[in-house]
Design a protein around this motif. Structure first.
Motif, PDB file in Angstrom:
ATOM      1  N   LEU A 486       0.832  -1.207   0.000  1.00 14.83           N
ATOM      2  CA  LEU A 486       0.000   0.000   0.000  1.00 14.83           C
ATOM      3  C   LEU A 486       0.866   1.255   0.000  1.00 14.83           C
ATOM      4  O   LEU A 486       1.930   1.283   0.618  1.00 14.83           O
ATOM      5  CB  LEU A 486      -0.882   0.025   1.253  1.00 14.83           C
ATOM      6  CG  LEU A 486      -1.898  -1.115   1.392  1.00 14.83           C
ATOM      7  CD1 LEU A 486      -2.450  -1.138   2.798  1.00 14.83           C
ATOM      8  CD2 LEU A 486      -3.015  -0.958   0.388  1.00 14.83           C
ATOM      9  N   THR A 487       0.381   2.290  -0.688  1.00 18.68           N
ATOM     10  CA  THR A 487       1.121   3.556  -0.656  1.00 18.68           C
ATOM     11  C   THR A 487       0.725   4.364   0.565  1.00 18.68           C
ATOM     12  O   THR A 487       1.418   5.260   0.987  1.00 18.68           O
ATOM     13  CB  THR A 487       0.792   4.414  -1.899  1.00 18.68           C
ATOM     14  OG1 THR A 487      -0.606   4.352  -2.098  1.00 18.68           O
ATOM     15  CG2 THR A 487       1.509   3.896  -3.097  1.00 18.68           C
ATOM     16  N   ARG A 488      -0.433   4.060   1.116  1.00 23.24           N
ATOM     17  CA  ARG A 488      -0.858   4.745   2.341  1.00 23.24           C
ATOM     18  C   ARG A 488      -1.570   3.711   3.212  1.00 23.24           C
ATOM     19  O   ARG A 488      -2.075   2.704   2.714  1.00 23.24           O
ATOM     20  CB  ARG A 488      -1.806   5.900   2.010  1.00 23.24           C
ATOM     21  CG  ARG A 488      -3.023   5.444   1.221  1.00 23.24           C
ATOM     22  CD  ARG A 488      -4.006   6.554   0.996  1.00 23.24           C
ATOM     23  NE  ARG A 488      -5.208   6.048   0.354  1.00 23.24           N
ATOM     24  CZ  ARG A 488      -6.331   6.712   0.255  1.00 23.24           C
ATOM     25  NH1 ARG A 488      -6.420   7.920   0.778  1.00 23.24           N
ATOM     26  NH2 ARG A 488      -7.387   6.207  -0.346  1.00 23.24           N
ATOM     27  N   GLU A 489      -1.604   3.979   4.488  1.00 21.99           N
ATOM     28  CA  GLU A 489      -2.244   3.040   5.422  1.00 21.99           C
ATOM     29  C   GLU A 489      -3.756   3.189   5.298  1.00 21.99           C
ATOM     30  O   GLU A 489      -4.369   3.945   6.045  1.00 21.99           O
ATOM     31  CB  GLU A 489      -1.803   3.361   6.855  1.00 21.99           C
ATOM     32  CG  GLU A 489      -0.317   3.208   7.102  1.00 21.99           C
ATOM     33  CD  GLU A 489       0.076   1.745   7.335  1.00 21.99           C
ATOM     34  OE1 GLU A 489      -0.636   1.055   8.078  1.00 21.99           O
ATOM     35  OE2 GLU A 489       1.088   1.305   6.769  1.00 21.99           O
ATOM     36  N   CYS A 490      -4.342   2.460   4.329  1.00 29.17           N
ATOM     37  CA  CYS A 490      -5.779   2.699   4.083  1.00 29.17           C
ATOM     38  C   CYS A 490      -6.672   1.704   4.834  1.00 29.17           C
ATOM     39  O   CYS A 490      -7.879   1.710   4.668  1.00 29.17           O
ATOM     40  CB  CYS A 490      -6.077   2.671   2.591  1.00 29.17           C
ATOM     41  SG  CYS A 490      -5.772   1.089   1.854  1.00 29.17           S
ATOM     42  N   ILE A 491      -6.048   0.833   5.639  1.00 21.96           N
ATOM     43  CA  ILE A 491      -6.844  -0.069   6.477  1.00 21.96           C
ATOM     44  C   ILE A 491      -6.573   0.316   7.924  1.00 21.96           C
ATOM     45  O   ILE A 491      -5.411   0.508   8.297  1.00 21.96           O
ATOM     46  CB  ILE A 491      -6.424  -1.546   6.270  1.00 21.96           C
ATOM     47  CG1 ILE A 491      -6.511  -1.923   4.803  1.00 21.96           C
ATOM     48  CG2 ILE A 491      -7.281  -2.482   7.098  1.00 21.96           C
ATOM     49  CD1 ILE A 491      -5.960  -3.289   4.500  1.00 21.96           C
ATOM     50  N   CYS A 492      -7.612   0.423   8.720  1.00 23.63           N
ATOM     51  CA  CYS A 492      -7.406   0.807  10.117  1.00 23.63           C
ATOM     52  C   CYS A 492      -8.180  -0.137  11.032  1.00 23.63           C
ATOM     53  O   CYS A 492      -9.331   0.131  11.378  1.00 23.63           O
ATOM     54  CB  CYS A 492      -7.860   2.261  10.306  1.00 23.63           C
ATOM     55  SG  CYS A 492      -7.699   2.817  12.005  1.00 23.63           S
ATOM     56  N   PRO A 493      -7.578  -1.290  11.395  1.00 21.15           N
ATOM     57  CA  PRO A 493      -8.266  -2.194  12.316  1.00 21.15           C
ATOM     58  C   PRO A 493      -8.068  -1.749  13.767  1.00 21.15           C
ATOM     59  O   PRO A 493      -7.003  -1.220  14.123  1.00 21.15           O
ATOM     60  CB  PRO A 493      -7.602  -3.551  12.068  1.00 21.15           C
ATOM     61  CG  PRO A 493      -6.310  -3.254  11.386  1.00 21.15           C
ATOM     62  CD  PRO A 493      -6.290  -1.833  10.951  1.00 21.15           C
ATOM     63  N   MET A 494      -9.082  -1.933  14.603  1.00 15.61           N
ATOM     64  CA  MET A 494      -8.976  -1.588  16.031  1.00 15.61           C
ATOM     65  C   MET A 494      -9.632  -2.689  16.862  1.00 15.61           C
ATOM     66  O   MET A 494     -10.609  -3.289  16.412  1.00 15.61           O
ATOM     67  CB  MET A 494      -9.720  -0.277  16.322  1.00 15.61           C
ATOM     68  CG  MET A 494      -9.201   0.930  15.613  1.00 15.61           C
ATOM     69  SD  MET A 494     -10.253   2.347  15.992  1.00 15.61           S
ATOM     70  CE  MET A 494     -11.012   2.668  14.432  1.00 15.61           C
ATOM     71  N   VAL A 495      -9.097  -2.919  18.043  1.00 14.76           N
ATOM     72  CA  VAL A 495      -9.733  -3.862  18.971  1.00 14.76           C
ATOM     73  C   VAL A 495     -10.286  -3.060  20.142  1.00 14.76           C
ATOM     74  O   VAL A 495      -9.529  -2.427  20.888  1.00 14.76           O
ATOM     75  CB  VAL A 495      -8.722  -4.920  19.469  1.00 14.76           C
ATOM     76  CG1 VAL A 495      -9.354  -5.784  20.551  1.00 14.76           C
ATOM     77  CG2 VAL A 495      -8.262  -5.798  18.307  1.00 14.76           C
ATOM     78  N   LEU A 496     -11.616  -3.071  20.274  1.00 12.05           N
ATOM     79  CA  LEU A 496     -12.259  -2.299  21.337  1.00 12.05           C
ATOM     80  C   LEU A 496     -12.653  -3.267  22.461  1.00 12.05           C
ATOM     81  O   LEU A 496     -13.383  -4.216  22.229  1.00 12.05           O
ATOM     82  CB  LEU A 496     -13.501  -1.616  20.750  1.00 12.05           C
ATOM     83  CG  LEU A 496     -14.273  -0.746  21.735  1.00 12.05           C
ATOM     84  CD1 LEU A 496     -14.308   0.687  21.221  1.00 12.05           C
ATOM     85  CD2 LEU A 496     -15.694  -1.242  21.918  1.00 12.05           C
ATOM     86  N   THR A 497     -12.104  -3.034  23.652  1.00 12.63           N
ATOM     87  CA  THR A 497     -12.349  -3.991  24.747  1.00 12.63           C
ATOM     88  C   THR A 497     -13.300  -3.440  25.814  1.00 12.63           C
ATOM     89  O   THR A 497     -13.785  -4.181  26.642  1.00 12.63           O
ATOM     90  CB  THR A 497     -11.023  -4.378  25.432  1.00 12.63           C
ATOM     91  OG1 THR A 497     -10.385  -3.169  25.857  1.00 12.63           O
ATOM     92  CG2 THR A 497     -10.122  -5.134  24.486  1.00 12.63           C
ATOM     93  N   ARG A 498     -13.520  -2.117  25.807  1.00 17.08           N
ATOM     94  CA  ARG A 498     -14.388  -1.565  26.854  1.00 17.08           C
ATOM     95  C   ARG A 498     -15.092  -0.299  26.354  1.00 17.08           C
ATOM     96  O   ARG A 498     -14.629   0.331  25.400  1.00 17.08           O
ATOM     97  CB  ARG A 498     -13.582  -1.268  28.115  1.00 17.08           C
ATOM     98  CG  ARG A 498     -12.363  -0.416  27.888  1.00 17.08           C
ATOM     99  CD  ARG A 498     -11.369  -0.516  29.060  1.00 17.08           C
ATOM    100  NE  ARG A 498     -10.398   0.548  29.005  1.00 17.08           N
ATOM    101  CZ  ARG A 498      -9.338   0.557  28.226  1.00 17.08           C
ATOM    102  NH1 ARG A 498      -9.110  -0.461  27.419  1.00 17.08           N
ATOM    103  NH2 ARG A 498      -8.490   1.562  28.238  1.00 17.08           N
ATOM    104  N   GLY A 499     -16.187   0.023  27.005  1.00 18.21           N
ATOM    105  CA  GLY A 499     -16.934   1.217  26.632  1.00 18.21           C
ATOM    106  C   GLY A 499     -16.297   2.456  27.243  1.00 18.21           C
ATOM    107  O   GLY A 499     -15.271   2.383  27.925  1.00 18.21           O
ATOM    108  N   SER A 500     -16.911   3.615  27.029  1.00 18.98           N
ATOM    109  CA  SER A 500     -16.318   4.851  27.567  1.00 18.98           C
ATOM    110  C   SER A 500     -16.449   4.892  29.092  1.00 18.98           C
ATOM    111  O   SER A 500     -15.763   5.658  29.762  1.00 18.98           O
ATOM    112  CB  SER A 500     -16.968   6.083  26.927  1.00 18.98           C
ATOM    113  OG  SER A 500     -18.344   5.875  26.774  1.00 18.98           O
ATOM    114  N   ASP A 501     -17.333   4.041  29.673  1.00 16.51           N
ATOM    115  CA  ASP A 501     -17.413   3.973  31.139  1.00 16.51           C
ATOM    116  C   ASP A 501     -16.451   2.915  31.701  1.00 16.51           C
ATOM    117  O   ASP A 501     -16.548   2.542  32.874  1.00 16.51           O
ATOM    118  CB  ASP A 501     -18.856   3.660  31.570  1.00 16.51           C
ATOM    119  CG  ASP A 501     -19.370   2.378  30.921  1.00 16.51           C
ATOM    120  OD1 ASP A 501     -18.584   1.731  30.188  1.00 16.51           O
ATOM    121  OD2 ASP A 501     -20.539   2.025  31.143  1.00 16.51           O
TER     122      ASP A 501
END
Length: 759
Positions: A486-501
């Motif tokens: 890729l020429t740019r980071e066009c994939i953005c995976p994230m692991v969300l483990t908790r809510g804002s609380d």
């Protein structure tokens, strides 16, 4: 562009090629040279199909004295059409460069009568089985013989003119999609379905469904003439083990047995009628069965129906057991079998049995031995031919019973018989089902590996790649996973483990109905719809969980907040409703209103629908899509995998769940100019043993900074990412890494050696 890989000139119909396509072709050529099988994982949206087609057709052109035939298997008709359209472009390009040498090339798509028939009377039928039955009523040899004597007997004009043309009924060279075949058939007045079936043996490339090779009932008719020098490609093959298992599994319910009883009564009436009017036919059939079933291959093309569901050929060389040679004796044997199965279904407890003990129980209680069971399917087929039965749809129930009997009599290992008095998820509704369940995926695919010189299994999600050779029991000569340049980071995976609380989120059984988890999942979506433009797709682990969570969001007002920013569409189990929802979702994205699509992992949308460009800027995977782990069939399969292939239960379940998750999130990236975010919303994804089973092209973008996030951190990363994607960028990657190679780059690489290739 035109370039060489070792001794082969490859014709590639585009001006530029991705580096991973080039590497993919090199690995593919290695396996073709070695005449072996290979496993290749390449990210979605990197031109896998055209790389495969270019290399294999060019390989065939370079060996004119011994060309290879390409059998390309897809899962859906939509994918088949896409592949054939790519092939059209490639063929035009080859003709431009090679002229007459590329002219004799023939490529066809083959599908069911429902997709190829042009007779309006037949197409009025609503499903595939009805269309098949309507076709047989017009084309069976005895119907045509009757029509020759009585012009009032209806026949199919298209089939008649195809038969009249006989040897001259051929397709000129070229690439034919299903639509092209129908148009050609209408123009000539020939039946496109039987024409395509006839031309399969002469075509250089055939594109059809997995079932045509993996399901022995269909493969025995369609694919038996394919030569060994063929290359078989299974595209999007991440679920190939499940397709193999379904091909050899049979379910019997009460309705099946009641239908089978009606079928047997009807067959008995037909036998009595024939005895009175044409006993010679029954006697001729009896004599033929004494000699064995080997003459089966000489049936007229319109009469051949479905082949034997079991795989071994040696069945054909044996004589049919004496107790089922006479038609009425055979009907009596089937009545006893149906009666026995009715008794087994009348249970209030779950039962699990091995084929050997089930067969011995049938022997002692119904007096039917294993050899008789093994011949049921072929004996039934022979009887239906003799009795000139055309309405195959009416007799599906008794066919299912014969299918069950033949598989049961053929295989001793790799199967279980499971009897469930009710569905565990609805224990108050009695719905007994008896299932002959196949656990060994290698049984259905073994003949394909044995018969063809190269089999290519490829997909965007084959991780962990070392598990497939175990599941399918074969030894690949090449096994490789490619990353995306890729020429740019066009994939953005994230692991969300908790809510804002800071409460952890997960769809684990003990947490999934926790109001805190449901609220946090809702808040995550509310925050995201406010900042992400265009389309967002959410995948849930099951329909029931999706219904529950949407209801709760509706009651708590979360759904209302979401709808202030975007419209909401929901996948249902009804195909027509879902198609309509998808259409409207696309319209909402096109007109700038933006939309959210709620879908289910393992559903129709997760497998075959692309959410490219503005149709999918973010995918949220709510939870880990494990199979229903209390399913008796799944437990029996896990036990078999552990005992036979030493695959641990936990490993297989995790592998299966994460290939589904990867399949869901992979829907957003369909080309390198595209960009999208993926959120894995479950605390279990932060564990290394789960996360490591995701494909490498996702893992390479999943840095430590994107793990263990809360909702507000994920929101911050999403805003940053979208801001970055809004900047202009260099498509060819001239600064540092090259992500689009032109003719010159490839020539330089050939001189300098492949090792210097930059990814």
């Amino acid at each position: 562009m035109k370039f060489t890989i070792e001794d082969i000139t490859v014709y590639f119909p585009y001006d530029n090629i991705y580096p991973e396509q080039y590497s993919y072709m090199i690995e593919l050529k290695r396996s073709l040279d070695a005449k072996g099988h290979c496993l290749l994982e390449m990210p979605t949206g990197t031109g896998k199909t055209i790389a495969l087609l270019s290399l294999i057709t060019s390989y065939s052109l370079s060996k004119p004295q011994n060309p290879v035939k390409l059998i390309y298997c897809t899962r859906t008709v939509h994918e088949m059409e896409k592949t054939l359209n790519e092939l059209k472009k490639l063929h035009d390009y080859q003709i431009k460069h090679l002229g007459i040498q590329a002219k004799g090339f023939l490529a066809i798509g083959l599908s069911s009568r429902k997709n190829l028939c042009v007779n309006s009377r037949v197409l009025d039928a609503n499903n595939r089985d009805s269309v098949d039955a309507a076709c047989r009523k017009l084309t069976a040899s005895w119907v045509r013989a009757a029509a020759a004597e009585d012009p009032n007997v209806p026949t199919c004009d298209f089939f008649e003119s195809y038969e009249k043309a006989s040897a001259s009924a051929v397709l000129p060279s070229g690439v034919y999609t299903l639509q092209d075949l129908r148009a050609f058939g209408k123009e000539k007045g020939w039946c496109p379905y039987f024409l395509a079936r006839h031309m399969v043996q002469f075509a250089n490339v055939i594109v059809y469904s997995y079932q045509y090779l993996l399901d022995p009932k269909v493969a025995g008719i369609i694919s038996k003439e394919m030569q060994r020098e063929s290359v078989v490609v299974f595209d999007e093959a991440h679920n190939i083990d499940n397709v193999c298992i379904e091909a050899l599994s049979v379910s019997v319910r009460r309705q099946t047995l009641e239908g089978a009883t009606r079928n047997l009564t009807r067959i008995k009436q037909e036998i009595d009628r024939f005895k009175a009017t044409d006993e010679g036919r029954l006697r001729a059939e009896y004599n033929r069965l004494v000699d064995g079933l080997a003459q089966r291959g000489n049936l007229p093309i319109a009469d051949a129906w479905l082949s034997n569901p079991a795989l071994p050929d040696d069945i054909l060389k044996e004589a049919v057991p004496g107790n089922i040679r006479r038609a009425e004796h055979f009907v009596h044997v089937l009545r006893r079998l149906v009666q026995y199965l009715k008794g087994r279904l009348d249970t209030e407890n779950f039962e699990k049995d091995s084929p050997i003990s089930f067969v011995s129980s049938i022997g002692s209680q119904a007096g039917i031995d294993q050899k008789t069971l093994r011949f049921c399917y072929d004996r039934m087929h022979s009887l239906m031919m003799t009795l000139e039965i055309t309405d195959t749809e009416e007799f599906l129930h008794i066919q299912t019973i014969c299918d069950f009997a033949t598989l049961l009599g053929t295989y001793a290992r790799g199967f279980s018989i499971i009897i469930e008095p009710f569905d565990e998820r609805m224990p108050h509704i009695p719905d007994p089902v008896l299932q002959l369940s196949c656990h060994d995926a290698s049984l259905a695919i073994k003949p394909v590996f044995d018969r063809f010189q190269s089999v290519v299994i490829t997909s965007g999600t084959l991780s962990p790649i070392d598990l497939y050779p175990k599941l399918l029991n074969f030894h690949p000569v090449v096994s490789r996973s490619f990353t995306m340049s890729l020429t740019r980071e066009c994939i953005c995976p994230m692991v969300l483990t908790r809510g804002s609380d800071q409460l952890p989120v997960s769809t684990k059984f003990d947490m999934r109905s926790d109001p805190g988890v449901v609220r946090n999942y809702g808040k995550l979506l509310v925050e995201m719809v406010a900042v992400v433009p265009d389309g967002i797709v959410c995948f849930f682990v099951s329909y029931s969980y999706m219904d529950g969570i949407i209801n709760t969001w509706n009651e708590t007002g979360i759904l209302k907040e979401i709808m202030q920013h975007k419209l909401v569409f929901i996948e249902t189990q009804d195909v027509v409703e879902t198609t309509l929802a998808l259409d409207n979702y696309r319209k909402a994205c096109d007109c700038g209103r933006g939309a959210v699509f709620f879908s289910v992992a393992r559903g129709k949308v997760a497998e075959g629908i692309d959410f490219d460009r503005h149709y999918g800027r973010l995918v949220i995977m709510y939870g880990v899509p494990f199979q229903y782990t209390l399913s008796k069939i799944l437990l029996a399969r896990l036990e078999y995998l552990r005992d036979t292939f030493q695959i641990k239960e936990g490993d297989f379940l995790t592998f299966d769940a994460l290939r589904q998750a990867a399949q869901c999130v992979g829907r957003v990236i369909r080309s390198k100019a595209d960009y999208g975010m993926m959120i894995f919303a479950d605390k279990r994804y932060s564990r290394h043993d789960k996360r490591s089973k995701l494909p490498s092209w996702i893992l390479s973008h999943l840095g430590d900074a994107h793990l263990n996030l809360s909702t507000d951190m994920a929101l911050h990363i999403a805003k940053e990412f979208l801001r970055k994607m809004a900047q202009p960028y260099d498509k060819t990657g001239t600064t540092g890494r090259k992500t689009l190679l032109c003719q010159e780059d490839i020539e330089k690489m050939e001189h300098a050696g492949i090792d210097e290739m930059q990814f």
